[in-house]
Structure formats: C-alpha cells, structure tokens
Design a protein around this motif. Sequence first.
Motif, PDB file in Angstrom:
ATOM      1  N   ASP A  41       0.836  -1.201  -0.446  1.00 23.82           N
ATOM      2  CA  ASP A  41      -0.469   0.106  -0.245  1.00 23.82           C
ATOM      3  C   ASP A  41       0.869   1.341  -0.573  1.00 23.82           C
ATOM      4  O   ASP A  41       1.611   1.312   0.794  1.00 23.82           O
ATOM      5  CB  ASP A  41      -0.718  -0.215   1.696  1.00 23.82           C
ATOM      6  CG  ASP A  41      -2.115   0.949   1.024  1.00 23.82           C
ATOM      7  OD1 ASP A  41      -1.542   1.841   0.164  1.00 23.82           O
ATOM      8  OD2 ASP A  41      -2.191   1.284   2.589  1.00 23.82           O
ATOM      9  N   PRO A  42       0.832   1.770  -0.558  1.00 21.02           N
ATOM     10  CA  PRO A  42       2.227   3.480  -1.216  1.00 21.02           C
ATOM     11  C   PRO A  42       1.012   4.175  -0.285  1.00 21.02           C
ATOM     12  O   PRO A  42       2.350   5.321   0.346  1.00 21.02           O
ATOM     13  CB  PRO A  42       1.588   3.272  -2.508  1.00 21.02           C
ATOM     14  CG  PRO A  42       1.265   3.111  -3.348  1.00 21.02           C
ATOM     15  CD  PRO A  42       0.171   1.314  -2.213  1.00 21.02           C
ATOM     16  N   ARG A  43       0.294   4.535   0.033  1.00 22.08           N
ATOM     17  CA  ARG A  43      -0.080   5.071   1.327  1.00 22.08           C
ATOM     18  C   ARG A  43       0.584   4.949   2.852  1.00 22.08           C
ATOM     19  O   ARG A  43      -0.026   5.964   3.528  1.00 22.08           O
ATOM     20  CB  ARG A  43      -2.252   5.535   0.636  1.00 22.08           C
ATOM     21  CG  ARG A  43      -2.307   6.008  -0.529  1.00 22.08           C
ATOM     22  CD  ARG A  43      -3.714   5.843  -1.048  1.00 22.08           C
ATOM     23  NE  ARG A  43      -3.651   4.066  -0.873  1.00 22.08           N
ATOM     24  CZ  ARG A  43      -5.108   3.761  -1.038  1.00 22.08           C
ATOM     25  NH1 ARG A  43      -6.619   4.349  -1.284  1.00 22.08           N
ATOM     26  NH2 ARG A  43      -5.655   2.435  -1.405  1.00 22.08           N
ATOM     27  N   ALA A  44       0.762   4.005   3.177  1.00 19.46           N
ATOM     28  CA  ALA A  44       0.487   3.636   4.218  1.00 19.46           C
ATOM     29  C   ALA A  44       2.187   3.929   4.657  1.00 19.46           C
ATOM     30  O   ALA A  44       2.932   4.941   3.664  1.00 19.46           O
ATOM     31  CB  ALA A  44       0.558   1.939   4.464  1.00 19.46           C
ATOM     32  N   ARG A  45       2.662   4.080   5.928  1.00 19.52           N
ATOM     33  CA  ARG A  45       3.396   4.509   6.099  1.00 19.52           C
ATOM     34  C   ARG A  45       5.530   3.560   5.519  1.00 19.52           C
ATOM     35  O   ARG A  45       4.436   2.221   5.956  1.00 19.52           O
ATOM     36  CB  ARG A  45       3.917   4.648   7.760  1.00 19.52           C
ATOM     37  CG  ARG A  45       5.580   4.836   8.515  1.00 19.52           C
ATOM     38  CD  ARG A  45       5.244   4.820   9.902  1.00 19.52           C
ATOM     39  NE  ARG A  45       6.874   5.698  10.387  1.00 19.52           N
ATOM     40  CZ  ARG A  45       7.311   4.442  10.601  1.00 19.52           C
ATOM     41  NH1 ARG A  45       6.985   2.765  10.337  1.00 19.52           N
ATOM     42  NH2 ARG A  45       8.550   5.205  11.993  1.00 19.52           N
ATOM     43  N   GLY A  46       6.056   3.360   4.968  1.00 22.27           N
ATOM     44  CA  GLY A  46       7.142   2.642   4.753  1.00 22.27           C
ATOM     45  C   GLY A  46       8.287   3.117   3.971  1.00 22.27           C
ATOM     46  O   GLY A  46       7.828   4.695   3.790  1.00 22.27           O
ATOM     47  N   ALA A  47       8.994   2.483   3.970  1.00 18.98           N
ATOM     48  CA  ALA A  47       9.817   2.972   2.641  1.00 18.98           C
ATOM     49  C   ALA A  47      10.568   2.052   1.604  1.00 18.98           C
ATOM     50  O   ALA A  47      10.564   1.254   1.504  1.00 18.98           O
ATOM     51  CB  ALA A  47      11.173   3.550   3.206  1.00 18.98           C
ATOM     52  N   VAL A  48      10.830   2.621   0.095  1.00 14.70           N
ATOM     53  CA  VAL A  48      11.355   1.833  -0.661  1.00 14.70           C
ATOM     54  C   VAL A  48      12.452   1.032  -0.239  1.00 14.70           C
ATOM     55  O   VAL A  48      13.391   0.940  -0.012  1.00 14.70           O
ATOM     56  CB  VAL A  48      11.361   2.998  -2.331  1.00 14.70           C
ATOM     57  CG1 VAL A  48      12.353   1.408  -3.065  1.00 14.70           C
ATOM     58  CG2 VAL A  48      10.180   3.607  -2.117  1.00 14.70           C
ATOM     59  N   ALA A  49      12.062  -0.664  -0.310  1.00 19.10           N
ATOM     60  CA  ALA A  49      13.793  -0.938  -0.395  1.00 19.10           C
ATOM     61  C   ALA A  49      14.008  -1.232  -1.472  1.00 19.10           C
ATOM     62  O   ALA A  49      15.785  -1.380  -2.032  1.00 19.10           O
ATOM     63  CB  ALA A  49      12.955  -2.552   0.662  1.00 19.10           C
TER      64      ALA A  49
END
Length: 410
Positions: A41-49
């Motif tokens: 989900d690109p709208r969620a918190r996270g980063a590109v691995a």
Amino acid sequence: MFGMRTSPVFAHLDLDAFFVSVERLDDPSLAGRPVIVGGADPRARGAVACASYEARARGVRSGMALRRAFALCPAARFLAPRPERYLACSRAVRELLAARVPRLVQRSIDEFAIDLTGCERLLGRPEEVVRRLGDVVEEHAGITCSTGLAATPLVAKVAAGQGKPRGRVVVPRGEEADFLAPLPLRALPGVGPRSEERLQELGLRTVGDLAAIPEEALREAFGAHGATLARRARGGEARLPAPAAGAPWEPREAAPTDAAFGRRFPRSLSREHTFSVDQDAREVLDRALVRLVEAAVAALRAHGLRARSLTVHARFADLRVQRRSGRLPHEAEEREVLALARRLLERLLRRRLRVRRLGVRLQGLAPRLHQASLFEGPQFRSARALGEALDRIRARHGWAAVRLGSGEPE
C-alpha cells in the motif's frame, strides 16, 4: 590487463535490482513494468527497499518514503517485501559462485567479492572468468548481474556499480586512480549523505578531490572515518574484506556441543524491538536497549550459558542496518552487558538518523562454569546472585514486576 599470475586481481558481482528481480522471477508479468518493493500500500507508512530501473527513471530511490515514490511513479506495482524468499535466492547464487571460485566473500544479500589472484592457470583469464560467472548466475538463478574487475576489491565494487545494469567493467591495473578520480563522492563506499555534505563544505566534489587531501588532514576533520575515506579514495587494500559475522546470508554452522554433558546449545542469542515510530530520542532508545539487554541476559542464564561478545544493531530510517560489536568480560551480568551496549549504541547514533529497529546479539556462547566464582571477587558473585533473584521474581510475578533502571515501560 591482468596477465601476471601473482599480481592481485579481484572481481565484484552485484545482482541488479535484486528484490525486484526475484519478484519478476516468480511473476513474469512484472517484466518491463515499474516495480517498487517496500509495501503493498503506497499510502501507508514505509520506505522503498528496492525499485526497478523503470521506476528509478522516474526518480524513485531506495530509502524514499512510499508516498513520495507513489507521487513520482503512480503506475508502479507496489509489493510487500519477502525477506525469506530473497535470502533463499541469495544463498542459491552464493552456492553457484562458491562451486566455481576458490575465494569468495559475500558483502551483502546481493553483492559478492571474489579473489582471483593466482587462478589464471586453473580458471583462465580473469576477464573470461567474470563473464562466465555472470552468465552462470543469469542462466541458473534467472537473475542478471553487473560485474567489476580490478586490482583491489573496492575498485572492483565501484566498477560493478558504474556498469549497472548488466554491465561488465574492467579497470586495468595501474589505472585505478584515473578511474576513480572523476566519479562523484557518493560513488565511493562509505560516503553517505552527511559525509558528502561535510566534504562538499570543504570544497570537495569528486573522489579525485578527496584523494588529493592528506590522510592526516582527513583524520583530523573526520576522525578514524576520515582516514578510512582517504585510503578508499586511493583504491583501498588488495585483500578481501572479512565476512560479516552473524549476517543471515552467511552459511549456518551446526550448534556447538557441551562435551561434558552431551547437550547442544545455540551459537548466539538475540533480542530486537521495532519502534512504531522511528526514534531519535536518546531516552526512548536507552529504555529499549535496557529491556533488550535484560531479556537477552535472562535467556543466557536460563540456558546456563555465558557470552564472549555483544553486537548492537540498528535499522535506520533509510533502511540501512549497521552493527557495532565488542568483547564482554568473563561471566558478564546485566551491568557489564548494558555498559558495553550503551557504548556501542552511542557509536551507532553518530549517523544522526532516526532508528526504526534496535537489537542486541550475544555471541560466542559457552557453558557457564559456576566453579569460576571461587576466583572472582565478591562484586561478581553479587551480580550473579542479583540476576538469579530477578529471574525468580519474574518467573513468579511476571516480567514487568522488576526492571533495571531506565527500563520502565514507555
């Protein structure tokens, strides 16, 4: 280029967009499409691995927030990471390489350093060996790679990076300085955003600029890291780096055995904590560290073991993982382990980035010899008695019944 059989020659093999390549291996419909691994989900918190080269062409980079990546490349397919699958593929590639070269060190989950010195009679010309290795990986593992060949492992690594994707870059012996000189500072391993910023404040823009600065001047400005950068800017040493101890891609050895009692025990004990929000508050990080040390040392006592060394590792907001290690005194208890852990954490926090995950690992485990207390001072016996008392209280009333200082719940 590398005709002398006794002259050092090293290869570096770097798997192209590795996580994306594995996903495409399992789902061929992803081929040719922009793909971003980091979260479904690109709208969620996270980063590109990891981002495919199609996504990188739109400005997407590793460590970037998923929301920013989505804004730059909304047509991309976003996927949640599958660490175990990536690790299995990495080990498969390692086995392919290890069966074909005599000296191999895995630098990361997708990078391999190879020493080809003196192997020409057995394996053929280094340039041909590197080409064959790339072909073998692509044919048997289904993953493309970029390779570098040079007189030092560091220059070979930089060369492989310059050839991405699917490139083959050879740096002739004696031309290492000319190859490195025009490259931007960030092309040099060990130069991150903050180091680059500080170097640019000194008027340095390229690796050649950095190489022209005396090592002592860089040591004075940056400490030990400055001396390391000076050596790297000049090509580094002509020897393979040491394997990363405890790294998940390293071959697992059988657990050692206590010969006296015929029982097996683990090689290490680990505890880690992932923060709900990336942290840089020292008091929050310290409380987490205290709890991790408490849990690890308690597990050590429960197994009747002692540890020879401690590693503290942190995953930062840019998804990079760094580790710092140190030796423990004989029969160390909570106080000694925590003191060392705090020193190691201080060294990690020099990156000045927020911490996403914090962990401790006790290594070099061996049976605890209680008769050793005959030769120890009263402070050691008191510390052991206190630890055992804590274990009894927690077993009866729960883990939170008693904590070390600074280990109270957040």
